[in-house]
Design a protein around this motif. Structure first.
Motif, PDB file in Angstrom:
ATOM      1  N   ARG A 165       0.921  -1.248   0.029  1.00 10.93           N
ATOM      2  CA  ARG A 165       0.035   0.173   0.337  1.00 10.93           C
ATOM      3  C   ARG A 165       0.746   1.245  -0.005  1.00 10.93           C
ATOM      4  O   ARG A 165       0.439   2.215  -0.741  1.00 10.93           O
ATOM      5  CB  ARG A 165      -0.938   0.035   1.319  1.00 10.93           C
ATOM      6  CG  ARG A 165      -1.940   1.328   1.329  1.00 10.93           C
ATOM      7  CD  ARG A 165      -2.877   1.285   2.481  1.00 10.93           C
ATOM      8  NE  ARG A 165      -3.539   2.425   2.803  1.00 10.93           N
ATOM      9  CZ  ARG A 165      -4.290   2.825   3.614  1.00 10.93           C
ATOM     10  NH1 ARG A 165      -4.607   1.564   4.577  1.00 10.93           N
ATOM     11  NH2 ARG A 165      -5.021   3.724   3.555  1.00 10.93           N
ATOM     12  N   ASN A 168       2.263   1.745  -3.591  1.00 14.96           N
ATOM     13  CA  ASN A 168       1.534   2.097  -4.338  1.00 14.96           C
ATOM     14  C   ASN A 168       1.401   3.507  -4.345  1.00 14.96           C
ATOM     15  O   ASN A 168       1.285   4.282  -5.298  1.00 14.96           O
ATOM     16  CB  ASN A 168       0.256   1.374  -4.328  1.00 14.96           C
ATOM     17  CG  ASN A 168       0.366   0.048  -4.875  1.00 14.96           C
ATOM     18  OD1 ASN A 168       1.160  -0.403  -5.814  1.00 14.96           O
ATOM     19  ND2 ASN A 168      -0.508  -1.208  -4.538  1.00 14.96           N
ATOM     20  N   GLU A 169       0.870   4.117  -3.086  1.00 12.80           N
ATOM     21  CA  GLU A 169       0.612   5.459  -2.939  1.00 12.80           C
ATOM     22  C   GLU A 169       1.754   6.151  -3.119  1.00 12.80           C
ATOM     23  O   GLU A 169       1.547   7.248  -3.608  1.00 12.80           O
ATOM     24  CB  GLU A 169       0.186   5.520  -1.318  1.00 12.80           C
ATOM     25  CG  GLU A 169      -1.148   4.841  -1.029  1.00 12.80           C
ATOM     26  CD  GLU A 169      -1.619   4.938   0.643  1.00 12.80           C
ATOM     27  OE1 GLU A 169      -0.394   5.623   1.367  1.00 12.80           O
ATOM     28  OE2 GLU A 169      -2.663   4.881   0.824  1.00 12.80           O
ATOM     29  N   ARG A 172       2.165   6.667  -7.085  1.00 14.79           N
ATOM     30  CA  ARG A 172       1.236   7.474  -7.649  1.00 14.79           C
ATOM     31  C   ARG A 172       1.349   8.766  -6.959  1.00 14.79           C
ATOM     32  O   ARG A 172       1.234  10.036  -8.367  1.00 14.79           O
ATOM     33  CB  ARG A 172      -0.161   7.188  -7.045  1.00 14.79           C
ATOM     34  CG  ARG A 172      -0.711   5.850  -7.665  1.00 14.79           C
ATOM     35  CD  ARG A 172      -1.943   5.464  -7.284  1.00 14.79           C
ATOM     36  NE  ARG A 172      -2.836   4.305  -7.780  1.00 14.79           N
ATOM     37  CZ  ARG A 172      -2.877   3.219  -7.214  1.00 14.79           C
ATOM     38  NH1 ARG A 172      -2.526   3.158  -6.145  1.00 14.79           N
ATOM     39  NH2 ARG A 172      -3.415   2.124  -7.837  1.00 14.79           N
ATOM     40  N   SER A 178       0.257   4.582 -11.433  1.00 14.35           N
ATOM     41  CA  SER A 178       0.449   3.749 -10.639  1.00 14.35           C
ATOM     42  C   SER A 178       1.473   2.690 -11.109  1.00 14.35           C
ATOM     43  O   SER A 178       2.172   3.231 -12.117  1.00 14.35           O
ATOM     44  CB  SER A 178      -0.702   2.598 -10.793  1.00 14.35           C
ATOM     45  OG  SER A 178      -0.680   1.895 -12.111  1.00 14.35           O
ATOM     46  N   PRO A 179       2.348   1.768 -10.238  1.00 14.13           N
ATOM     47  CA  PRO A 179       3.525   1.306 -10.666  1.00 14.13           C
ATOM     48  C   PRO A 179       3.463   0.449 -11.823  1.00 14.13           C
ATOM     49  O   PRO A 179       4.059   0.408 -12.726  1.00 14.13           O
ATOM     50  CB  PRO A 179       3.658   0.219  -9.337  1.00 14.13           C
ATOM     51  CG  PRO A 179       3.122   1.036  -8.259  1.00 14.13           C
ATOM     52  CD  PRO A 179       2.014   1.544  -8.737  1.00 14.13           C
ATOM     53  N   THR A 180       2.093  -0.174 -12.100  1.00 10.63           N
ATOM     54  CA  THR A 180       1.760  -1.174 -13.415  1.00 10.63           C
ATOM     55  C   THR A 180       1.851   0.141 -14.586  1.00 10.63           C
ATOM     56  O   THR A 180       2.205  -0.323 -15.633  1.00 10.63           O
ATOM     57  CB  THR A 180       0.606  -1.719 -13.158  1.00 10.63           C
ATOM     58  OG1 THR A 180       0.763  -2.743 -12.347  1.00 10.63           O
ATOM     59  CG2 THR A 180       0.495  -2.583 -14.596  1.00 10.63           C
TER      60      THR A 180
END
Length: 523
Positions: A165, A168-169, A172, A178-180
């Motif tokens: 989490r 990801n935060e 962003r 997002s990482p992806t």
């Protein structure tokens, strides 16, 4: 510098890469922050805001520019060349202390309370230690996202995030992806090799990929003969402020290479690294606008720490324009600086290792010093296996247990060697990135067999003091005499006052007048 708005505006309008890393420009209308050399059209002055660190810009709600990749700019020269508590804190954060020990661990190393450390960093950098460490984790995460095919959970762990989490935060927040999506976007604009271009062509290169990222992701284990094998390999560019003169920098590292630990191969300097979570082998090769770096790691969590240590080894965060401008004020030094601008001071990846090698090199030739060091490495170093590199340099604790019969040197030097490794092993002597330079000098001087030459060489190359000076060094005195300068130590100290605070760089220019292998890169 970020407080001098007029000067910052001039740097942004001229896209002056020399100021990359000194400050960051945030744009109110786009909520993006950039390095001064960003190729986009400069915004209106009233929309510019200036920050002393990427972390401060991120904390103020700005995201990193995708064009100039500001979080990957060279580090501020202040942090390696200053001796105050803020500079020490920045060096320790770069070496991963906050990730490993938390802010209380950082404060304990500095001898301050947590509140004092936070207040000092906020006052000068606009961000506290947690935000600075978070910015470093974000940079490492992006590098792994863009350069490897590792699963995102492994990227998060390797970059030092406590949870998916938080990973990801942070990604962003800093990159607006997002990482992806960040991995997909990088692939869409050129993939692995497209990312390699970074900021090339503007004098300062970013952390870009220059080759395939992962070799057996996550793998580590035992090689032949019980030697530890390496798992993940990453190739990237190390940025610097131009100009850079590689001759003495790489020449010194190649000429003094310890057998089994270091080597010069195919135009690159290679060596083993001992890191907090494992070990690595690094290859460093000078290029016109960057240093090509290939790191093979047993544990990806050590990536950012390994990069920081390589930068210190090559003095890549130096400000050569400031150094050369000061040294040119001396009419005798000016021709040397004009001939080879951008000389750096060769550093080290491990201060304790260098101190040991400085003692082994007392009053002997470079070849003899390499032989002595190679002997103790074979006797006490940790075996590894990587194409000709066979060992990690022994720790002080390992050297303290070494059989004295291995030390084929005069008794006085044995005494100095033994006193040094015991002081390092016990913690009585601190030469780490957060060390107090004045105290370290005093502690070294108190050891038997440590004279001014040994102390100042360690201060210059292990502690990173840019003003370290060795007026009694034979090479310095011979060069000074040939240039018409006074050559007695006392008179040289007086002459060198005008070179401060860059006397260590003046020494590199003086040494370079001699015909020695350390002054030139191998063919």
């Amino acid at each position: 510098m970020h407080e001098d708005a007029e000067r910052c505006v001039r740097a942004v309008r001229s896209k002056d890469a020399r100021f990359d890393g000194w400050f960051f420009t945030a744009v109110l209308t786009t909520r993006i922050y950039c390095r001064p050399s960003c190729p986009v059209v400069p915004p209106k002055v009233e929309n510019m805001r200036f920050y002393p660190s990427a972390a401060a810009a991120q904390q103020a709600g700005f995201r990193a520019c995708k064009r100039c990749r500001p979080d990957a700019s060279p580090g501020s020269p202040l942090w390696n060349h200053r001796a105050d508590s803020v500079a020490k804190a920045m060096r320790l954060i770069a070496d991963g202390v906050v990730d490993r020990e938390g802010v209380p661990g950082l404060a304990a190393r500095l001898g301050y309370s947590v509140r004092q450390v936070e207040r000092q960093l906020l006052a000068e950098l606009g961000a506290g230690p947690l935000a600075l460490a978070r910015a470093q984790r974000a940079q490492t995460a992006r590098l792994l996202i863009e350069t490897t095919s590792l699963p995102m959970a492994e990227v998060a762990m390797a970059a030092g995030f406590a949870s998916i989490r938080a990973f990801n935060e942070t990604v962003r927040s800093v990159f607006a992806f997002s990482p992806t999506d960040l991995r997909a976007w990088r692939g869409a604009v050129g993939g692995v090799r497209g990312g390699a271009r970074g900021s090339a062509g503007r004098g300062v290169a970013g952390w870009g990929v220059v080759g395939p990222g992962v070799v057996g992701p996550g793998a580590s284990g035992e090689g032949a003969g019980g030697a530890k094998a390496l798992g993940t390999a990453i190739s990237l560019r190390l940025p610097f402020r131009a100009p850079l003169c590689p001759d003495n920098l790489f020449g010194h590292l190649a000429a003094t290479a310890v057998p089994g630990v270091e080597e010069w191969r195919d135009g690159a300097y290679r060596r083993t690294l001992r890191l907090p979570h494992g070990h690595a082998v690094v290859s460093l090769q000078p290029q016109p606008d960057h240093v090509a770096c290939r790191l093979s790691l047993t544990d990806l969590r050590d990536l950012s720490i390994a990069i920081a240590r390589c930068r210190r080894l090559l003095d890549l965060d130096a400000d050569p324009m400031a150094v050369d401008e000061q040294l040119r004020t001396d009419s005798d030094l000016r021709p040397l600086v004009d001939k080879d601008p951008g000389r750096r001071v060769p550093g080290t990846v491990d201060a304790a290792e260098f101190a040991v090698r400085a003692v082994l090199g007392q009053q002997v030739s470079t070849a003899a010093a390499r032989t002595h060091a190679g002997r103790i490495v074979a006797a006490a170093g940790t075996p590894i296996s990587d194409h000709g590199l066979t060992h990690l340099f022994p720790t002080a604790a390992e050297l303290a247990e070494l059989d004295p019969s291995v030390l084929a040197m005069p008794q006085a030097r044995k005494v100095a060697f033994t006193a040094l490794v015991r002081a390092l092993a016990s913690g009585a002597l601190d030469l780490g990135v957060g060390a107090d330079w004045a105290k370290a000098r005093a502690d070294l001087s108190a050891l038997p067999g440590f004279g001014p030459w040994t102390v100042e060489v360690i201060a210059m190359r292990a502690l990173g003091d840019p003003d370290a000076f060795i007026p009694g060094d034979l090479g310095v005195r011979v060069a000074a005499r040939a240039l018409g300068m006074p050559d007695t130590p006392g008179a040289l100290v007086q002459r060198a006052r005008a070179w401060r605070p860059w006397r260590a760089y003046a020494v590199q220019h003086l040494w370079a007048t001699g015909d020695h292998a350390v002054n030139r890169m191998p063919a």
